[in-house]
Write a protein that holds these residues in place. Structure first.
Motif, PDB file in Angstrom:
ATOM      1  N   GLU A 119       0.817  -1.213   0.000  1.00  0.00           N
ATOM      2  CA  GLU A 119       0.000   0.000   0.000  1.00  0.00           C
ATOM      3  C   GLU A 119       0.850   1.261   0.000  1.00  0.00           C
ATOM      4  O   GLU A 119       0.404   2.323  -0.445  1.00  0.00           O
ATOM      5  N   TYR A 120       2.106   1.154   0.455  1.00  0.00           N
ATOM      6  CA  TYR A 120       2.976   2.328   0.488  1.00  0.00           C
ATOM      7  C   TYR A 120       3.404   2.740  -0.919  1.00  0.00           C
ATOM      8  O   TYR A 120       3.469   3.940  -1.227  1.00  0.00           O
ATOM      9  N   GLU A 121       3.715   1.768  -1.768  1.00  0.00           N
ATOM     10  CA  GLU A 121       4.054   2.079  -3.159  1.00  0.00           C
ATOM     11  C   GLU A 121       2.844   2.669  -3.891  1.00  0.00           C
ATOM     12  O   GLU A 121       2.964   3.639  -4.653  1.00  0.00           O
ATOM     13  N   PHE A 122       1.669   2.093  -3.642  1.00  0.00           N
ATOM     14  CA  PHE A 122       0.459   2.613  -4.282  1.00  0.00           C
ATOM     15  C   PHE A 122       0.125   4.011  -3.759  1.00  0.00           C
ATOM     16  O   PHE A 122      -0.387   4.851  -4.499  1.00  0.00           O
ATOM     17  N   SER A 123       0.427   4.265  -2.498  1.00  0.00           N
ATOM     18  CA  SER A 123       0.199   5.588  -1.937  1.00  0.00           C
ATOM     19  C   SER A 123       1.122   6.623  -2.586  1.00  0.00           C
ATOM     20  O   SER A 123       0.717   7.771  -2.837  1.00  0.00           O
ATOM     21  N   LYS A 124       2.353   6.219  -2.880  1.00  0.00           N
ATOM     22  CA  LYS A 124       3.283   7.119  -3.577  1.00  0.00           C
ATOM     23  C   LYS A 124       2.753   7.465  -4.966  1.00  0.00           C
ATOM     24  O   LYS A 124       2.905   8.603  -5.429  1.00  0.00           O
ATOM     25  N   ALA A 125       2.138   6.487  -5.599  1.00  0.00           N
ATOM     26  CA  ALA A 125       1.546   6.741  -6.916  1.00  0.00           C
ATOM     27  C   ALA A 125       0.411   7.760  -6.809  1.00  0.00           C
ATOM     28  O   ALA A 125       0.297   8.679  -7.632  1.00  0.00           O
ATOM     29  N   LEU A 126      -0.421   7.623  -5.792  1.00  0.00           N
ATOM     30  CA  LEU A 126      -1.519   8.575  -5.594  1.00  0.00           C
ATOM     31  C   LEU A 126      -0.992   9.980  -5.287  1.00  0.00           C
ATOM     32  O   LEU A 126      -1.577  10.978  -5.720  1.00  0.00           O
TER      33      LEU A 126
ATOM     34  N   PHE B 271      -8.271  -1.939   0.430  1.00  0.00           N
ATOM     35  CA  PHE B 271      -8.704  -1.301   1.671  1.00  0.00           C
ATOM     36  C   PHE B 271      -7.524  -0.971   2.593  1.00  0.00           C
ATOM     37  O   PHE B 271      -7.637  -0.089   3.452  1.00  0.00           O
ATOM     38  N   LYS B 272      -6.395  -1.661   2.420  1.00  0.00           N
ATOM     39  CA  LYS B 272      -5.181  -1.239   3.134  1.00  0.00           C
ATOM     40  C   LYS B 272      -4.760   0.152   2.665  1.00  0.00           C
ATOM     41  O   LYS B 272      -4.315   0.993   3.461  1.00  0.00           O
ATOM     42  N   LEU B 273      -4.897   0.389   1.364  1.00  0.00           N
ATOM     43  CA  LEU B 273      -4.575   1.696   0.806  1.00  0.00           C
ATOM     44  C   LEU B 273      -5.545   2.761   1.329  1.00  0.00           C
ATOM     45  O   LEU B 273      -5.143   3.891   1.606  1.00  0.00           O
ATOM     46  N   VAL B 274      -6.814   2.374   1.481  1.00  0.00           N
ATOM     47  CA  VAL B 274      -7.804   3.292   2.047  1.00  0.00           C
ATOM     48  C   VAL B 274      -7.414   3.662   3.474  1.00  0.00           C
ATOM     49  O   VAL B 274      -7.418   4.847   3.855  1.00  0.00           O
ATOM     50  N   GLU B 275      -7.070   2.662   4.283  1.00  0.00           N
ATOM     51  CA  GLU B 275      -6.703   2.916   5.679  1.00  0.00           C
ATOM     52  C   GLU B 275      -5.477   3.815   5.779  1.00  0.00           C
ATOM     53  O   GLU B 275      -5.422   4.718   6.616  1.00  0.00           O
ATOM     54  N   LEU B 276      -4.482   3.566   4.929  1.00  0.00           N
ATOM     55  CA  LEU B 276      -3.269   4.382   4.951  1.00  0.00           C
ATOM     56  C   LEU B 276      -3.591   5.836   4.603  1.00  0.00           C
ATOM     57  O   LEU B 276      -3.075   6.764   5.231  1.00  0.00           O
ATOM     58  N   SER B 277      -4.445   6.026   3.627  1.00  0.00           N
ATOM     59  CA  SER B 277      -4.827   7.390   3.226  1.00  0.00           C
ATOM     60  C   SER B 277      -5.582   8.090   4.347  1.00  0.00           C
ATOM     61  O   SER B 277      -5.397   9.297   4.576  1.00  0.00           O
TER      62      SER B 277
ATOM     63  N   PRO C   7     -12.916   9.878   4.156  1.00  0.00           N
ATOM     64  CA  PRO C   7     -13.372   8.789   3.278  1.00  0.00           C
ATOM     65  C   PRO C   7     -13.877   9.283   1.921  1.00  0.00           C
ATOM     66  O   PRO C   7     -13.646   8.640   0.896  1.00  0.00           O
ATOM     67  N   LEU C   8     -14.537  10.440   1.900  1.00  0.00           N
ATOM     68  CA  LEU C   8     -15.044  10.973   0.634  1.00  0.00           C
ATOM     69  C   LEU C   8     -13.909  11.378  -0.297  1.00  0.00           C
ATOM     70  O   LEU C   8     -14.026  11.277  -1.521  1.00  0.00           O
TER      71      LEU C   8
END
Length: 361
Positions: A255-262, A309-315, A322-323
């Motif tokens: 989820e950390y790599e995907f968070s960097k992408a976001l 949902f791990k990515l959701v929690e990290l965000s 949530p919105l």
């Protein structure tokens, strides 16, 4: 990953020599009585150390002892010896001489200007003729990669920063060169003392440095899988970096790599491309897991084990709502990349349960 590589090629040695000529040529030209200002010297010294790998202590000793001419001769002799010994005979030497000739009026002007002033300790004297300055400025006006040096030594640090930022924005072949240009642009801006100019330009420089950091943090295995050399990376666009972070070849992505992408999405200028990539990131996170293992007793816990949902929690932990985080469920279900998964009842059930759970937070 480190992108710094030593200068070993013939052209690299020649460029180093020409750079040193400019360095020792400009040092006595700047400031009152031929002495550099602290800001100018700090900029010059930092660039010289970064690009040439020369000893800061040794360079400072030569300048302090007014031995710039000896320094130039030593460096020139070193370049000549390395150029000839690499292949032996006159072939390499002839090509080196040819390369110098091929540099045209620019190299001849710089070489003549530097050597004529430096021989017999003349390098320690400032240029008194305005015509010499104007001739050099006229030539450098068509060579911004060197013009900013003259700007720095004449105290025009804002102009130097503007030129460096322009060069950095145009650089595509080497992330290392772009990083150095941005660093020098920032240092020149800080030395300018102009708060207005600093505020206007610093944001862009910092955003570009953040982008470079994101590229440097790409997993080395992913970089190699896509045919890049880790130590010779070109400058990638935000879109390209995002796609590498979420690529299937990045097998260990969390989820950390995907968070960097976001986090890189705001750097996408096109609204349509930004939204498409945003949905692609979430779609790719869904496809990282199997959605067929439904435990009806603990559906929420099942959702929490999914990368989506791990990515959701990290965000959410990073302060978002949530919105702001969750993509519209109808748009997710419309993503063609999901394939037959969209028709899976277990997938639809878990996605709905997960959305309901996180929207209550």
């Amino acid at each position: 990953m480190s992108y710094v590589t030593p200068i070993t090629s013939e052209s690299g040695l020649l460029n180093s020599f020409l750079f040193l000529q400019i360095l020792v040529c400009f040092c006595p030209m700047c400031g009152p009585s031929g002495h550099s200002s602290f800001g100018s010297l700090s900029v010059m010294a930092a660039l010289f150390i970064l690009l040439q790998g020369f000893s800061n202590f040794l360079y400072a000793w030569y300048i302090r002892e007014n031995k710039q001419g000896d320094l130039l001769e030593k460096f020139r002799d070193s370049c000549s010896v390395r150029g000839v010994s690499a292949e032996g005979g006159g072939g390499r030497g002839a090509r080196l001489a040819g390369t110098r000739g091929a540099e045209g009026g620019g190299s001849r002007l710089i070489s003549s200007l530097a050597l004529n002033q430096m021989r017999a300790s003349a390098v320690s004297q400032p240029f008194h003729k305005d015509s010499q300055r104007e001739a050099l400025r006229s030539f450098l006006s068509n060579h911004p990669s060197m013009l900013w040096l003259m700007n720095v030594f004449e105290g025009e640090n804002v102009k130097a920063s503007d030129t460096l930022r322009m060069l950095a924005s145009q650089e595509k072949e080497s992330i290392t060169k772009k990083k150095y240009m941005l660093s020098m642009a920032k240092l020149s801006l800080l030395a300018s003392g102009s708060a207005v100019a600093r505020e206007a330009a610093m944001g862009w420089i910092n955003s570009q440095m953040t982008l470079i950091e994101s590229q440097e943090n790409l997993p080395e295995s992913t970089v190699i899988n896509f045919g890049y050399e880790p130590d010779k990376m070109p400058v990638l666009t935000p879109s390209e970096i995002i796609k590498l972070y979420i690529a299937d070849e990045c097998v260990d992505a969390t989820e950390y790599e995907f968070s960097k992408a976001l986090d890189l999405l705001p750097m996408i200028e096109s609204d349509s491309e930004r939204e498409e990539l945003w949905l692609t990131v979430w779609c790719k996170s869904i496809l990282r897991d199997s959605w067929l293992d439904v435990d009806s007793c603990v559906p929420v816990e099942t959702c929490q084990r999914k990368l989506f949902f791990k990515l959701v929690e990290l965000s959410l932990l990073m302060g978002k709502t949530p919105l702001e985080v969750l993509p519209p469920i109808d748009k997710v279900m419309a993503m063609e990349d999901l394939g037959t998964l969209r028709d899976s009842k277990s997938f639809q059930y878990l996605l709905q349960i997960g959305y309901e759970h996180y929207m209550k937070l």
